[in-house]
Design a protein around this motif. Structure first.
Motif, short mmCIF file in Angstrom:
data_model
loop_
_atom_site.label_atom_id
_atom_site.label_comp_id
_atom_site.label_asym_id
_atom_site.label_seq_id
_atom_site.Cartn_x
_atom_site.Cartn_y
_atom_site.Cartn_z
N SER A 97 2.37 1.56 -3.40
CA SER A 97 1.36 1.97 -4.39
C SER A 97 1.15 3.48 -4.32
CB SER A 97 0.03 1.27 -4.14
OG SER A 97 0.20 -0.10 -4.25
N ALA A 98 1.10 4.00 -3.10
CA ALA A 98 0.89 5.44 -2.95
C ALA A 98 2.05 6.21 -3.59
CB ALA A 98 0.76 5.78 -1.47
N GLN A 99 3.27 5.68 -3.42
CA GLN A 99 4.44 6.36 -4.04
C GLN A 99 4.33 6.30 -5.56
OE1 GLN A 99 7.95 4.51 -2.40
NE2 GLN A 99 7.30 4.99 -0.31
N ASP A 153 1.66 6.18 -7.34
CA ASP A 153 0.60 7.07 -7.82
C ASP A 153 1.13 8.46 -8.10
OD1 ASP A 153 -1.32 5.18 -7.80
OD2 ASP A 153 -2.09 5.66 -5.79
N GLU A 154 2.22 8.81 -7.42
CA GLU A 154 2.74 10.18 -7.58
C GLU A 154 3.73 10.31 -8.72
OE1 GLU A 154 3.98 11.39 -3.69
OE2 GLU A 154 1.88 11.39 -3.02
N ASP A 207 0.83 -1.20 0.00
CA ASP A 207 0.00 0.00 0.00
C ASP A 207 0.87 1.26 0.00
OD1 ASP A 207 -2.95 0.21 0.14
OD2 ASP A 207 -2.40 1.74 1.62
N GLU A 208 1.93 1.21 0.80
CA GLU A 208 2.83 2.37 0.84
C GLU A 208 3.51 2.56 -0.51
OE1 GLU A 208 5.38 2.08 4.32
OE2 GLU A 208 3.57 2.04 5.60
N THR A 232 -5.81 9.87 6.91
CA THR A 232 -4.67 10.55 6.29
C THR A 232 -3.93 11.43 7.31
OG1 THR A 232 -6.41 11.97 5.38
CG2 THR A 232 -5.19 10.66 3.82
#
Ligand code: PEP
Ligand code: MG
Length: 581
Positions: free
Chosen positions: A116-118, A120-121, A113-114, A220
């Protein structure tokens, strides 16, 4: 670390003080629990071995590629093998197991998840798409993990300080996921969304763990391992509190614990008002394992067994008749001759059989509860036979949810008759006199009570849905949660009418919605004539205390006044006055 306060919706009372453990949405699809200190290295090994096995699988895939296979296929496998060897996948999740005590699946998905968030950017679309590859690799590892023996979760209430402080912070938690927390290794819950009477909130209450929902932005704003205070009575979460605030809340926590201890003395006291009217206090349960808590609280029986919890979180695999029978029998035996009211399957809305299944446009207004059961007669018949079989072992009552139409009542009764005929034919024992009742939770039902009392043995008012449908407010939607008002005059009229109609017809009426467990409303319901309250075992003794201090001679005239009023502010005022009488 900056301190900040978030306001949301209180769902489960009490104060929790602990550390934030953020639950990624993906992690909700797998089991997540905390591993005891002494098993951490074994859990690390379990994940290492799963990673190694996926490596082997990829190698085999590569070796067995046909000569004429497109080159992309080989490249694809190479990319997956590279991802698997990257320390971000091969090492970081192991560190998470060691540092946070997460089980292997949870640790892996937290890391994914961590990552994936990176991803996305990232602006480069090619690189951004590699996120899908990472997720596919994770799925392979998860599949292998699923087939390996799991390390036991850390025992609840153990002396491991680490697990004594966990507060789950998530965007949302489904009721089925909430059930996973029954081992009580967590001391509180905070979610971004959710309403006070969503089934997730109801399960949190039944676990008797402080919780607050509708905390927009919590997942968040709150960081992993932040210190949190949940004030479950006020619906407030304080992140990184000062020493002074912490001290104040610890004091309140201590006072609440002392008050609860005092209440325990009432366990064996019958619930009788000052003027001598006996009140029946029943328990709401989700699973048979809740029965010991109901007995411990001194419940007179089970007023609502939400049987759908036996069906949820099983990837749509319906429990067989025998499986169900064993569970119903377990509850009946555990209640030692006290009645057990088993509500037939109330699936749909915020309780889908399978979380991934297609949901209707307006699920709360869709194919829910009895509507679903009548559309799936085999599932319904199977459940009815299982319930009836359990009736040979104690006192069972059948409760049908979401009825609105006469034909639904008639069809339900016909199905019960058919289930009985099948059992008779098979020479299986059951109690032929099992009472059958209706939940009154749709305004149409409360407005057509003669249709119900003529056909049914008892009524049970589901105030959670009755409020939702009367006021047209989705009970799960936090954006309209402020409009969800049990004291709206329309709601009060419907409840009062139902109690009166039951009395007139000489049949029992209970309230099994959340209003029954709210001590602020105990006297109002008593004043309306309610004599059966069904609630979570944890609420039972507070309600009993309120009953013991109530005098119907004073309460009834004041309640009549309330029922004549159509002014919300005056009603709220008068209900407060009731508590002072
Ligand atoms: C209710 O609607 O009040 C009720 C008791 O049923 P559930 O909360 O399960 O919908
Ligand atoms: Mg309901």
């Amino acid at each position: 670390m900056a301190s900040f306060t978030l306001h949301g919706i209180p769902v489960s009372r009490g104060i929790a003080i602990g550390r934030a453990h953020k639950l990624a949405p993906a992690a909700l699809d797998v089991k997540h629990y905390l591993v005891a200190e002494e098993h951490l290295e074994a859990e690390v090994t379990r994940l290492r071995q799963a990673l190694a096995q996926v490596h082997k699988e990829l190698q085999t895939l590569w070796n067995e590629l046909p000569k004429d296979a497109p080159t992309e296929l080989g490249a694809f496998i190479d990319v997956h093998a590279l991802i698997l060897s990257d320390p971000m996948i091969s090492e970081a999740p192991l560190d998470i197991i060691r540092a946070r005590h997460y089980n292997a699946e949870w640790a892996l998905l937290t890391q994914i998840d961590e990552l994936s968030a990176q991803f996305d950017e990232i602006e480069d679309p090619y690189l951004r798409e590699r996120k899908a590859d990472i997720q596919q690799v994770a799925e392979r590892v998860l599949k292998v993990l699923m087939g390996t023996e799991q390390i036991l979760p850390a025992a609840a209430g153990g002396d491991d300080e680490f697990q004594a402080q966990m507060i789950i912070v998530a965007h949302d938690i489904s009721p089925a996921d909430m059930l996973q927390f029954r081992d009580r290794s967590f001391i509180g819950f905070v979610t971004d969304v959710g309403g006070q009477n969503s089934h997730t909130a109801i399960v949190a209450r039944s676990l008797d763990i402080p919780a607050a929902v509708g905390m927009s932005g919590a997942s968040t704003l709150i960081e992993q391992d932040d210190w949190l205070i949940i004030d479950g009575d006020a619906g407030v979460v304080i992140a990184n509190p000062s020493a002074l605030v912490l001290e104040q809340y610890r004091e309140r926590q201590g006072a609440a614990a002392r008050a609860r201890k005092k209440l325990n003395k009432l366990k064996k006291t019958p619930a009788i008002t000052k003027d001598g009217t006996e009140i029946t206090l029943l328990a709401n349960i989700e699973l048979p394992d809740d029965c010991p808590a109901a007995m411990e609280a001194g419940a007179n029986g089970v007023g609502l067994f939400r049987s759908e919890f036996l069906f949820m979180g099983r990837n749509s695999r319906i429990p067989s008749e025998d499986e169900q029978f064993e569970q119903y029998k377990k509850a009946v035996v555990a209640m030692k001759g006290r009645p057990v009211t088993i509500r037939t399957l109330d699936i749909g809305a915020d309780k889908p059989l399978d979380q991934s299944e297609h949901t209707a446009l307006n699920p709360a207004l869709g194919l829910r509860a009895i509507r679903y059961c009548l559309a799936e007669p085999q599932i319904f018949l199977t459940q009815l036979r299982a319930i009836l079989r359990a009736s040979a072992f104690g006192k069972v009552k059948i409760l049908i949810p979401m009825l609105a139409h006469a034909f639904e009542i008639d069809q339900s009764l016909a199905m019960i008759a058919q289930a009985k005929a099948e059992l008779r034919e098979a020479k299986v024992k059951f109690d032929d006199t099992v009472p059958v009742g209706a939940m009154i939770e749709i305004p149409a039902a409360a407005l057509s009570l003669p249709m119900f009392v003529k056909r049914m043995d008892f009524l049970s008012i589901g105030t959670n849905d009755l409020i939702q449908y009367t006021l047209a407010i989705d009970r799960v939607d936090y954006e309209v949660a402020h409009l969800y008002n049990p004291l709206h005059p329309a709601v009060l009229q419907l409840i009062s009418m139902t109690i009166a109609a039951g009395h007139k017809a000489g049949i029992d009426v209970a309230v099994c919605g959340e209003m029954a467990g709210d001590v602020k409303l105990t006297r109002l319901l008593l004043g309306m004539g309610l004599r059966e309250f069904s609630m979570h075992p944890a609420q039972l003794l507070s309600v009993k205390q309120e009953i013991l201090n109530s005098d119907l001679a004073r309460i009834v005239p004041q309640t009549r006044k309330i029922m004549r009023s159509m002014e919300p502010a005056a009603i709220a005022d008068a209900v407060e006055q009731l508590q002072l009488m």
